[in-house]
Each structure stands twice: as C-alpha cells, then as structure tokens.
Design an enzyme around this catalytic site. Structure first.
Site, PDB file in Angstrom:
ATOM      1  N   LEU A   1     -12.646 -64.112 -75.046  1.00 31.13           N
ATOM      2  CA  LEU A   1     -11.423 -64.104 -75.852  1.00 31.13           C
ATOM      3  C   LEU A   1     -10.349 -63.180 -75.262  1.00 31.13           C
ATOM      4  O   LEU A   1      -9.391 -62.841 -75.940  1.00 31.13           O
ATOM      5  CB  LEU A   1     -11.735 -63.681 -77.285  1.00 31.13           C
ATOM      6  CG  LEU A   1     -12.501 -64.694 -78.143  1.00 31.13           C
ATOM      7  CD1 LEU A   1     -12.704 -64.155 -79.549  1.00 31.13           C
ATOM      8  CD2 LEU A   1     -11.760 -66.008 -78.232  1.00 31.13           C
TER       9      LEU A   1
ATOM     10  N   ASP B   1      -3.343 -64.432 -70.167  1.00 31.66           N
ATOM     11  CA  ASP B   1      -3.963 -63.597 -71.209  1.00 31.66           C
ATOM     12  C   ASP B   1      -3.007 -62.525 -71.735  1.00 31.66           C
ATOM     13  O   ASP B   1      -2.855 -62.347 -72.942  1.00 31.66           O
ATOM     14  CB  ASP B   1      -5.203 -62.879 -70.659  1.00 31.66           C
ATOM     15  CG  ASP B   1      -6.379 -63.811 -70.465  1.00 31.66           C
ATOM     16  OD1 ASP B   1      -6.154 -65.032 -70.401  1.00 31.66           O
ATOM     17  OD2 ASP B   1      -7.520 -63.316 -70.377  1.00 31.66           O
TER      18      ASP B   1
HETATM   19  O1  PMV Z   1     -12.371 -66.370 -68.085  1.00 32.56           O
HETATM   20  P1  PMV Z   1     -11.127 -66.566 -68.873  1.00 32.56           P
HETATM   21  O2  PMV Z   1     -11.306 -66.862 -70.312  1.00 32.56           O
HETATM   22  O3  PMV Z   1     -10.110 -65.477 -68.598  1.00 32.56           O
HETATM   23  O4  PMV Z   1     -10.442 -67.923 -68.307  1.00 32.56           O
HETATM   24  C1  PMV Z   1     -10.266 -68.193 -66.978  1.00 32.56           C
HETATM   25  C2  PMV Z   1      -9.378 -69.390 -66.826  1.00 32.56           C
HETATM   26  C3  PMV Z   1      -9.378 -69.976 -65.431  1.00 32.56           C
HETATM   27  O5  PMV Z   1      -8.474 -71.055 -65.448  1.00 32.56           O
HETATM   28  C4  PMV Z   1     -10.750 -70.490 -65.059  1.00 32.56           C
HETATM   29  C5  PMV Z   1      -8.958 -68.970 -64.366  1.00 32.56           C
HETATM   30  C6  PMV Z   1      -7.521 -68.541 -64.440  1.00 32.56           C
HETATM   31  O6  PMV Z   1      -7.221 -67.473 -63.876  1.00 32.56           O
HETATM   32  O7  PMV Z   1      -6.681 -69.254 -64.995  1.00 32.56           O
END
Ligand code: PMV
Length: 320
Positions: free
Chosen positions: A106, A152
């Site tokens: 998350l 994020d």
């Molecule tokens: O691991 P998470 O939830 O931060 O997701 C990574 C998402 C990807 O597309 C696999 C990698 C990225 O940097 O976008």
C-alpha cells in the site's frame, strides 16, 4: 512547538508493470494513513519512535545513522533521508503512528516520507506546496531505493484518484469514488525491483507476445479511466478481472495472490486483481455490498484490510 502531519497510503487500480513501458496507470489514495509528530527533544538526542510496530532508535542525523533501541528496522531509512535533507540536526523527538501495514503493497514508505517531510517543513517554518512536497518525497524514495516511480509519493501528497497518461501527464479525477475495497496481503513481501526485471526478461524472450499485451494493458487502463469517470463499478470490476489475467501473462501472480483473487470473486467481489508488483504483496477486490463476505473468504491464511479511496491527501499543522 509541535508539528504534526499525516499522509495516506495508496493502491494501484490499473497499470502496474505496463506503466514501466510508458503505458498509463490509475492509482488512488486510501483511508489508511501514516501520522508523524515532531517536537523538541527532552534530552540532547534525537529519538524516533514507532509504537505501533514496537520500534525505537536514536538517530545520528548528520550521518544518516541510527542506534537501534527496540524492534526491527524497516522504514527508518526514509526518515533518516528526510531528516538529512531538511533538518538542522538539533535534537528532536519524532513519532510515527500508522495504520498502513508495512510491506502490504500500500505504499507505506511513500506515506511515511510525505508525512515526515511535511512535518519537518512545518517544524522549521519552511514554505512548501503539494508540487514541491511530492517532488521532494520522490527524491527521498529514489535516494533510499535507487529507483522509484513518482506515482506513490504523488498520490500520497495529493490524495484522490490519479491518472498518469502515456506522456506522464498527471490528471486528478474529480469523482466521488466511494465503493469499498478489500485488500488482501500475503505475509510474503513482493520485491518490486526483481519483479520488474522478471517481466523485462519475459518480454525480451517473447517480444511478439508480450509487447501487444503491454499495449492492451494501456488500452485497458484508458477504458478504465472512462469507467471511473462514469462511476460504472461493474465495468471497473470487469476490467480489474481482465487486468489480473494480463498480470498472469506477465508472470507476476502467485498461487497465494490468485487464490485470494478467486476467493474474493467467489464471495461476491465484482472485480479482483493483484495490485502493485506481485510475486507476493497484495490483491484488491472491489466489493460494494459484500465487504464482510469477501473479507471472510480471503482471510484464512492472509491478512485483510477494508479500505476506501479518499480525496484527503497530506495534511499538516503546528501547535505553538
Ligand atoms: O510495488 P508497488 O506497489 O510499489 O508497485 C510497483 C508498480 C510497478 O509498476 C511494478 C513498478 C513501478 O515502478 O511502477
């Protein structure tokens, strides 16, 4: 003076992995948050406490080092990096409270980084806005992780649902998307770097198969954008299910993840898919009217969290 800040966790709704190849993605802030409080230290040491995870350390901020006092280090490098960049190294007490499980996929590190930086800016009376904060938080994540997608920290700062276009333009959805989700997370953490590399290898070995799938995933995200704008939950659910299939093609689903996905659907979720990098980590299930049933169906061996998207991004204030 006391400075407080909080920031939400995120979940990727569509576009993980394909976003690495320039395709669009949709992610949203959820109603689980990291809370950071900063006040002058009662001693001449800087102490960091995270009571929810039983962690305590003395921080040597000019050297980005710490002396472990209690618990297991996890999130500490993000705190140290933020302090190193912003703090004048006078002794402070810094406390993290969080209802975002670490390693649940998350985006706990982004939520903690955004909240820490915002609290530090308040504490030192440094001017900032969401744009500068999202940028600085991304720099901290990059310094700690080597590579980090800006998604994020962006979502954690602004809140709400965010669409990242093929040419990396960010659009904020102006919709009230309040259908409930259940997040199911395995005890096995996914390793994002490794999963991204695995997908690249599979694509290099089978370009004529994988490249069209990645393009289709981008098209799917764009259909999903229209469905989100229309608040068409059935369509969103259908597209989540198709997306899970594509993630299977890329090889990032595991037995645990797919078991949770199928259990969630069986229990009435209208859509369920792996979220984030896969290889461990989490799934999300969209389940209006069926939250308890879905939660019950997938929490035998795994952990569940009931979440909703929230428009509330970072928030911060000082108490004199
Ligand atoms: O691991 P998470 O939830 O931060 O997701 C990574 C998402 C990807 O597309 C696999 C990698 C990225 O940097 O976008």
């Amino acid at each position: 003076m006391i400075a407080k800040a909080s920031a939400p966790a995120k979940t990727i709704l569509f576009g993980e992995h394909s976003v690495v190849y320039g395709e669009p993605a949709i992610a949203g802030a959820v109603n689980k948050r990291a809370y950071v409080t900063i006040k002058p230290s009662e001693s001449d040491a800087t102490i960091f406490r995270a009571p929810d995870i039983g962690f305590e350390a003395e921080l040597i901020t000019p050297q980005r080092k710490y002396i472990l006092l209690k618990g297991k280090p996890g999130i500490i490098r993000y705190i140290l990096e933020s302090l190193y960049r912003v703090h004048d190294h006078t002794p402070i007490d810094i406390t993290l409270n969080s209802n975002v499980p670490i390693g649940s996929g998350l985006g706990s590190s982004a939520a903690v980084t955004v909240a820490t930086l915002a609290a530090l800016y308040r504490y030192h009376n440094i001017r900032f806005n969401k744009q500068s904060l999202a940028h600085d938080a991304h720099m901290v994540e990059q310094a700690v992780q080597g590579v980090a997608s800006p998604l994020d920290t962006l979502v954690s700062t602004y809140g709400g649902l965010v669409y990242l276009s093929r040419n990396k333009k960010v659009e904020h959805f102006n919709v009230k998307f309040n259908a409930p989700f259940v997040v199911g997370y395995t005890t096995k953490h996914g390793n994002t770097g490794k999963m991204v590399k695995d997908v690249r290898n599979r694509r290099d070995r089978n370009p004529k198969i994988i490249n069209p799938v990645i393009t289709a995933m981008g098209n799917l995200t764009n259909y999903a954008k229209q469905a989100v704008l229309k608040e068409d939950y059935d369509k969103i659910g259908e597209l989540m299910n198709i997306n899970h299939g594509f993630l299977d093609v890329l090889g990032v689903n595991t037995l645990e993840l797919s078991r949770m996905v199928y259990n969630a659907r069986e229990a009435g979720a209208i859509g369920a898919k792996t979220t984030g990098a896969g290889g461990g980590g989490s799934i999300i299930a969209l389940c209006p009217g069926k939250v308890d049933e879905v939660a019950k169906a997938i929490d035998h061996d795994d952990n569940i969290l009931k979440v909703k998207f929230t428009r509330k991004g970072v928030s911060s204030r000082v108490f004199k």
